[in-house]
Design a protein around this motif. Structure first.
Motif, PDB file in Angstrom:
ATOM      1  N   PHE A  18      80.876  40.236  84.928  1.00  0.00           N
ATOM      2  CA  PHE A  18      81.419  40.289  83.559  1.00  0.00           C
ATOM      3  C   PHE A  18      82.271  39.074  83.231  1.00  0.00           C
ATOM      4  O   PHE A  18      82.361  38.670  82.081  1.00  0.00           O
ATOM      5  CB  PHE A  18      82.206  41.585  83.338  1.00  0.00           C
ATOM      6  CG  PHE A  18      83.551  41.599  84.030  1.00  0.00           C
ATOM      7  CD1 PHE A  18      83.663  41.866  85.383  1.00  0.00           C
ATOM      8  CD2 PHE A  18      84.711  41.347  83.323  1.00  0.00           C
ATOM      9  CE1 PHE A  18      84.894  41.871  86.020  1.00  0.00           C
ATOM     10  CE2 PHE A  18      85.952  41.360  83.950  1.00  0.00           C
ATOM     11  CZ  PHE A  18      86.033  41.613  85.300  1.00  0.00           C
ATOM     12  N   VAL A  19      82.887  38.455  84.246  1.00  0.00           N
ATOM     13  CA  VAL A  19      83.732  37.298  83.941  1.00  0.00           C
ATOM     14  C   VAL A  19      82.898  36.068  83.588  1.00  0.00           C
ATOM     15  O   VAL A  19      83.384  35.142  82.954  1.00  0.00           O
ATOM     16  CB  VAL A  19      84.673  36.927  85.106  1.00  0.00           C
ATOM     17  CG1 VAL A  19      85.629  38.036  85.415  1.00  0.00           C
ATOM     18  CG2 VAL A  19      83.887  36.558  86.351  1.00  0.00           C
ATOM     19  N   ASP A  20      81.642  36.061  84.025  1.00  0.00           N
ATOM     20  CA  ASP A  20      80.794  34.898  83.772  1.00  0.00           C
ATOM     21  C   ASP A  20      79.949  35.035  82.512  1.00  0.00           C
ATOM     22  O   ASP A  20      79.285  34.093  82.102  1.00  0.00           O
ATOM     23  CB  ASP A  20      79.870  34.659  84.967  1.00  0.00           C
ATOM     24  CG  ASP A  20      80.656  34.338  86.227  1.00  0.00           C
ATOM     25  OD1 ASP A  20      81.685  33.659  86.096  1.00  0.00           O
ATOM     26  OD2 ASP A  20      80.244  34.770  87.314  1.00  0.00           O
ATOM     27  N   GLU A  21      79.950  36.227  81.946  1.00  0.00           N
ATOM     28  CA  GLU A  21      79.121  36.429  80.770  1.00  0.00           C
ATOM     29  C   GLU A  21      79.730  35.743  79.551  1.00  0.00           C
ATOM     30  O   GLU A  21      80.940  35.699  79.387  1.00  0.00           O
ATOM     31  CB  GLU A  21      78.960  37.930  80.495  1.00  0.00           C
ATOM     32  CG  GLU A  21      77.789  38.490  81.263  1.00  0.00           C
ATOM     33  CD  GLU A  21      77.535  39.947  80.967  1.00  0.00           C
ATOM     34  OE1 GLU A  21      78.365  40.577  80.293  1.00  0.00           O
ATOM     35  OE2 GLU A  21      76.507  40.437  81.447  1.00  0.00           O
ATOM     36  N   SER A  22      78.854  35.205  78.697  1.00  0.00           N
ATOM     37  CA  SER A  22      79.387  34.566  77.500  1.00  0.00           C
ATOM     38  C   SER A  22      78.923  35.278  76.233  1.00  0.00           C
ATOM     39  O   SER A  22      79.459  35.064  75.165  1.00  0.00           O
ATOM     40  CB  SER A  22      78.971  33.092  77.458  1.00  0.00           C
ATOM     41  OG  SER A  22      77.587  32.987  77.587  1.00  0.00           O
ATOM     42  N   LYS A  23      77.896  36.127  76.358  1.00  0.00           N
ATOM     43  CA  LYS A  23      77.443  36.890  75.197  1.00  0.00           C
ATOM     44  C   LYS A  23      77.318  38.353  75.552  1.00  0.00           C
ATOM     45  O   LYS A  23      76.286  38.752  76.094  1.00  0.00           O
ATOM     46  CB  LYS A  23      76.092  36.359  74.708  1.00  0.00           C
ATOM     47  CG  LYS A  23      76.239  35.203  73.768  1.00  0.00           C
ATOM     48  CD  LYS A  23      74.870  34.805  73.253  1.00  0.00           C
ATOM     49  CE  LYS A  23      74.992  33.598  72.325  1.00  0.00           C
ATOM     50  NZ  LYS A  23      73.670  33.159  71.889  1.00  0.00           N
ATOM     51  N   SER A  57      90.865  31.455  80.485  1.00  0.00           N
ATOM     52  CA  SER A  57      91.995  30.557  80.710  1.00  0.00           C
ATOM     53  C   SER A  57      92.897  31.065  81.824  1.00  0.00           C
ATOM     54  O   SER A  57      92.683  32.120  82.402  1.00  0.00           O
ATOM     55  CB  SER A  57      92.800  30.432  79.426  1.00  0.00           C
ATOM     56  OG  SER A  57      93.509  31.625  79.212  1.00  0.00           O
ATOM     57  N   GLN A  58      93.938  30.297  82.091  1.00  0.00           N
ATOM     58  CA  GLN A  58      94.943  30.674  83.080  1.00  0.00           C
ATOM     59  C   GLN A  58      96.048  31.500  82.441  1.00  0.00           C
ATOM     60  O   GLN A  58      97.072  31.729  83.067  1.00  0.00           O
ATOM     61  CB  GLN A  58      95.557  29.402  83.687  1.00  0.00           C
ATOM     62  CG  GLN A  58      94.677  28.727  84.699  1.00  0.00           C
ATOM     63  CD  GLN A  58      94.529  29.570  85.944  1.00  0.00           C
ATOM     64  OE1 GLN A  58      93.529  30.238  86.122  1.00  0.00           O
ATOM     65  NE2 GLN A  58      95.533  29.578  86.788  1.00  0.00           N
ATOM     66  N   ASP A  59      95.832  31.903  81.197  1.00  0.00           N
ATOM     67  CA  ASP A  59      96.823  32.709  80.512  1.00  0.00           C
ATOM     68  C   ASP A  59      97.098  33.992  81.304  1.00  0.00           C
ATOM     69  O   ASP A  59      96.176  34.623  81.820  1.00  0.00           O
ATOM     70  CB  ASP A  59      96.281  33.055  79.125  1.00  0.00           C
ATOM     71  CG  ASP A  59      97.302  33.790  78.295  1.00  0.00           C
ATOM     72  OD1 ASP A  59      98.006  33.120  77.528  1.00  0.00           O
ATOM     73  OD2 ASP A  59      97.394  35.019  78.423  1.00  0.00           O
ATOM     74  N   ALA A  60      98.366  34.365  81.377  1.00  0.00           N
ATOM     75  CA  ALA A  60      98.752  35.529  82.185  1.00  0.00           C
ATOM     76  C   ALA A  60      97.992  36.782  81.779  1.00  0.00           C
ATOM     77  O   ALA A  60      97.621  37.608  82.610  1.00  0.00           O
ATOM     78  CB  ALA A  60     100.247  35.757  82.069  1.00  0.00           C
ATOM     79  N   MET A  61      97.738  36.906  80.478  1.00  0.00           N
ATOM     80  CA  MET A  61      97.051  38.107  79.997  1.00  0.00           C
ATOM     81  C   MET A  61      95.583  38.117  80.427  1.00  0.00           C
ATOM     82  O   MET A  61      95.031  39.161  80.777  1.00  0.00           O
ATOM     83  CB  MET A  61      97.164  38.132  78.462  1.00  0.00           C
ATOM     84  CG  MET A  61      96.968  39.490  77.860  1.00  0.00           C
ATOM     85  SD  MET A  61      98.073  40.703  78.569  1.00  0.00           S
ATOM     86  CE  MET A  61      96.912  42.018  78.786  1.00  0.00           C
ATOM     87  N   ASP A  62      94.953  36.926  80.431  1.00  0.00           N
ATOM     88  CA  ASP A  62      93.561  36.839  80.880  1.00  0.00           C
ATOM     89  C   ASP A  62      93.471  37.163  82.369  1.00  0.00           C
ATOM     90  O   ASP A  62      92.558  37.863  82.818  1.00  0.00           O
ATOM     91  CB  ASP A  62      92.997  35.426  80.634  1.00  0.00           C
ATOM     92  CG  ASP A  62      92.754  35.173  79.150  1.00  0.00           C
ATOM     93  OD1 ASP A  62      92.651  36.153  78.402  1.00  0.00           O
ATOM     94  OD2 ASP A  62      92.676  33.995  78.767  1.00  0.00           O
TER      95      ASP A  62
END
Lengths: 315, 56
Positions: free
Chosen positions: A224-229, A236-241
């Protein structure tokens, strides 16, 4: 546990020579200390590479996904439970497998050893519950119990749950350990403290996905992390992501995780993401009386409906 | 899922599950009112807001 090596080689040779299996999956010496690496043996002559020591923490069930040939695999307690998972989830057939059970006394955490010696480690050997670390600065002896992987020190299923052959007599199970003490400590916190705890826990994450790759449960062709559609979460490296990634990764293991510790072992920055999967394991045990990978005959907790399933959360 | 979200520090009152039939309009109203009252009480969730893109 190093005494298993000879038996492992003999067993592998016998199975390959009699053509019972086409491939044997085990471990061989790694190129650096404390890093035994998975090894795939197809010829009887190559069976002498195989070894067994306390650094064979990688979960070999990971290499069985969708294999077509007949395979012999050496399985610790946790590996065997993941093999059961694989069979239940139709990732491999039971008939393809010759499972050679290896009763396990726990694997060594290389970080704990490294932290104990403060010097470059040249070799690590083991005998009678003692770990002898040879390093540039000299020799240190440690108690194995002190440098066990944290999941091994609270392991309650050291003996393989499924096997065709057993390499040695079963080892005594640890019955006096409390695997969920750390989960309970977090449960006792307030929402605010929990949020802070996981902020600190996940702060070093570099999103390398090593935890996912090492995990035998994570076999989806496209994660799921690699899916784009659609794109399920930010990259990103955002804490929430980062938090969303860890939340979803853990949740995909709900009712399947055997706490083999592969994720934590693989993490290059040493995050204990097992805290998340352990919470799910604890919930599964309490709500559904379910532990993953214990039997081929029962369906996973989140795979079946029972009329007495708990439903307090639904209004 | 609710348990793991709560475990990670999301407030319990933010997460609600319900099963409402299309014929149960009164239940729908009461559930939605209850949820919005609870969420208003804890206020907006600032944690999920991304402040600005972090450059690696």
């Amino acid at each position: 546990m190093t005494g298993y090596t000879q038996k492992i080689r003999e067993t592998a040779k016998r199975l390959l020579e009699s053509c019972q299996v086409e491939m044997v999956i085990g471990f061989r010496q790694g190129t650096v200390p404390m890093m035994s690496e998975p090894c795939f043996v197809r010829k009887p002559a190559d069976a002498d590479q195989l070894i067994w020591d306390s650094h064979c923490g990688i979960n070999l069930a990971n290499y069985l996904t969708d294999r077509k040939e007949k395979i012999a695999v050496f399985a610790k307690g946790c590996d065997s439970r993941n093999i059961v998972n694989h069979i239940v989830e139709n990732k491999i057939k039971r008939e393809q497998l010759t499972i050679i059970g290896v009763p396990c006394l726990g694997m060594i955490d290389k970080r704990k050893v490294a932290a104990a010696v403060h010097s470059e480690i040249l070799s690590v050997t083991e005998s009678d519950g003692k770990v002898v670390v040879k390093c540039a600065a000299g020799e240190t002896t440690l108690n194995k119990a002190e440098v066990l992987q944290s999941n091994c020190s609270v392991c309650r299923h050291r003996n393989p749950v499924i096997h065709d052959e057993l390499l040695a007599d079963p080892v005594p199970e640890q019955s006096d350990v409390d695997p969920y003490a750390d989960v309970r400590a977090i449960e006792a916190m307030s929402s605010e403290e929990k949020w802070k705890y996981f902020d600190d826990l996940l702060a070093p994450c570099i999103r390398c996905y090593a935890c996912r790759n090492a995990c035998p449960l994570c076999y989806c062709p496209t994660c799921f992390v690699d899916e784009s559609k659609p794109q399920w979460l930010g990259k990103s490296q955002d804490a929430m992501d980062i938090r969303t990634f860890h939340f979803l990764r853990a949740y995909h293991c709900a009712g399947r995780c055997t706490d083999c510790g592969a994720c934590e072992r693989a993490c290059p920055v040493g995050i204990n993401m097992r805290t998340l999967t352990k919470k799910l394991n604890k919930d599964c045990l309490e709500l559904y009386d379910w532990e993953a990978g214990m039997s081929l005959d029962t369906r996973p907790a989140l795979d079946i409906y029972k009329s007495n399933d708990p439903e307090e959360f639904i209004k | 899922m609710k348990k793991l979200l709560e475990h990670m520090g999301v407030e319990a009152d933010r997460i609600h599950f319900s099963w409402i039939s299309s014929a149960e309009s009164t239940k729908f109203v009461s559930v939605v009112s209850e949820i919005s009252a609870k969420v208003k009480a804890i206020g907006p969730n600032q944690r999920f807001v991304k402040q600005e893109a972090k450059v690696a």
